[in-house]
Design a protein around this motif. Structure first.
Motif, PDB file in Angstrom:
ATOM      1  N   UNK A  34       0.720  -1.172   0.033  1.00  0.00           N
ATOM      2  CA  UNK A  34       0.093   0.107  -0.047  1.00  0.00           C
ATOM      3  C   UNK A  34       0.870   1.378   0.037  1.00  0.00           C
ATOM      4  N   UNK A  35       0.229   2.451  -0.500  1.00  0.00           N
ATOM      5  CA  UNK A  35       1.071   3.334  -0.488  1.00  0.00           C
ATOM      6  C   UNK A  35       0.149   4.770  -0.706  1.00  0.00           C
ATOM      7  N   UNK A 100       1.786  -4.231  -6.356  1.00  0.00           N
ATOM      8  CA  UNK A 100       2.242  -5.419  -5.978  1.00  0.00           C
ATOM      9  C   UNK A 100       3.416  -5.377  -5.054  1.00  0.00           C
ATOM     10  N   UNK A 101       4.457  -4.538  -4.872  1.00  0.00           N
ATOM     11  CA  UNK A 101       5.436  -4.263  -4.072  1.00  0.00           C
ATOM     12  C   UNK A 101       5.954  -2.841  -3.569  1.00  0.00           C
ATOM     13  N   UNK A 102       6.627  -2.438  -2.860  1.00  0.00           N
ATOM     14  CA  UNK A 102       6.627  -1.059  -2.229  1.00  0.00           C
ATOM     15  C   UNK A 102       7.446  -0.320  -3.332  1.00  0.00           C
ATOM     16  N   UNK A 103       8.306  -0.925  -4.177  1.00  0.00           N
ATOM     17  CA  UNK A 103       9.223  -0.137  -4.915  1.00  0.00           C
ATOM     18  C   UNK A 103       8.432   0.069  -6.300  1.00  0.00           C
ATOM     19  N   UNK A 104       7.902  -1.040  -6.908  1.00  0.00           N
ATOM     20  CA  UNK A 104       7.092  -0.914  -8.028  1.00  0.00           C
ATOM     21  C   UNK A 104       5.796   0.173  -7.921  1.00  0.00           C
ATOM     22  N   UNK A 105       5.325   0.036  -6.667  1.00  0.00           N
ATOM     23  CA  UNK A 105       4.273   0.923  -6.292  1.00  0.00           C
ATOM     24  C   UNK A 105       4.752   2.436  -6.398  1.00  0.00           C
ATOM     25  N   UNK A 106       5.753   2.637  -5.651  1.00  0.00           N
ATOM     26  CA  UNK A 106       6.352   3.980  -5.732  1.00  0.00           C
ATOM     27  C   UNK A 106       6.625   4.544  -7.012  1.00  0.00           C
ATOM     28  N   UNK A 107       6.713   3.841  -8.052  1.00  0.00           N
ATOM     29  CA  UNK A 107       6.742   4.518  -9.485  1.00  0.00           C
ATOM     30  C   UNK A 107       5.547   4.929 -10.121  1.00  0.00           C
ATOM     31  N   UNK A 108       4.373   4.498  -9.374  1.00  0.00           N
ATOM     32  CA  UNK A 108       3.156   4.518  -9.924  1.00  0.00           C
ATOM     33  C   UNK A 108       2.708   3.662 -10.843  1.00  0.00           C
ATOM     34  N   UNK A 109       3.683   3.217 -11.700  1.00  0.00           N
ATOM     35  CA  UNK A 109       3.205   2.355 -12.919  1.00  0.00           C
ATOM     36  C   UNK A 109       2.892   1.166 -12.336  1.00  0.00           C
ATOM     37  N   UNK A 110       2.943   0.779 -11.113  1.00  0.00           N
ATOM     38  CA  UNK A 110       2.547  -0.212 -10.465  1.00  0.00           C
ATOM     39  C   UNK A 110       1.247  -0.535  -9.697  1.00  0.00           C
ATOM     40  N   UNK A 111       0.647   0.823  -9.780  1.00  0.00           N
ATOM     41  CA  UNK A 111      -0.818   0.953  -9.008  1.00  0.00           C
ATOM     42  C   UNK A 111      -1.750   0.084  -9.741  1.00  0.00           C
ATOM     43  N   UNK A 112      -2.481  -0.868  -8.802  1.00  0.00           N
ATOM     44  CA  UNK A 112      -3.599  -1.437  -9.160  1.00  0.00           C
ATOM     45  C   UNK A 112      -4.846  -0.909  -8.798  1.00  0.00           C
TER      46      UNK A 112
END
Length: 124
Positions: A34-35, A100-112
């Protein structure tokens, strides 16, 4: 599908504190990192902090380090952002997101999933 609803925003003086909450419903909350992100007027979305599914790992933007703390309670399906020593430049709409994970999510490209946001205004 996961629904995210933020709360806790408001107007606060510089130096004050706020705690934002993001309540999740739907699919398994504990399976997601989560972010928190924010968008100031006229600016792009900005990463603030992320936390992994267990709450054991966190990742912060430089602007948040030492002032903000992200946490989660999987039993309550809720993620929090404790914000201390607030500054006028922290004024923004704050949104929570799942990924999916804290680093992918931080790029915003990984937001589900995104929440609708809550306004934070810090007066000088």
């Amino acid at each position: 599908q996961v629904q995210l609803v933020e709360s806790g925003g408001g107007l606060v003086q510089a130096g004050g504190s706020l705690r934002l909450s993001c309540a999740a419903s739907g699919r398994t909350f504990s399976g997601y990192a989560m972010g928190w992100f924010r968008q100031a007027p006229g600016k792009d979305y900005e990463f603030v902090a992320t936390i992994d599914w267990s709450g054991g790992r966190t990742n912060y933007a430089d602007s948040a380090k030492g002032r903000f703390t992200i946490s989660r309670d999987n039993a309550k399906n809720t993620v929090y952002l404790q914000m201390n020593s607030l500054k006028p430049e922290d004024t923004a709409v704050y949104s929570c997101a799942a990924g999916p994970d804290i680093f992918t999510l931080a790029t915003m490209s990984g937001v589900h999933y995104w929440g609708q946001g809550t306004q934070v205004t810090v007066s000088s």
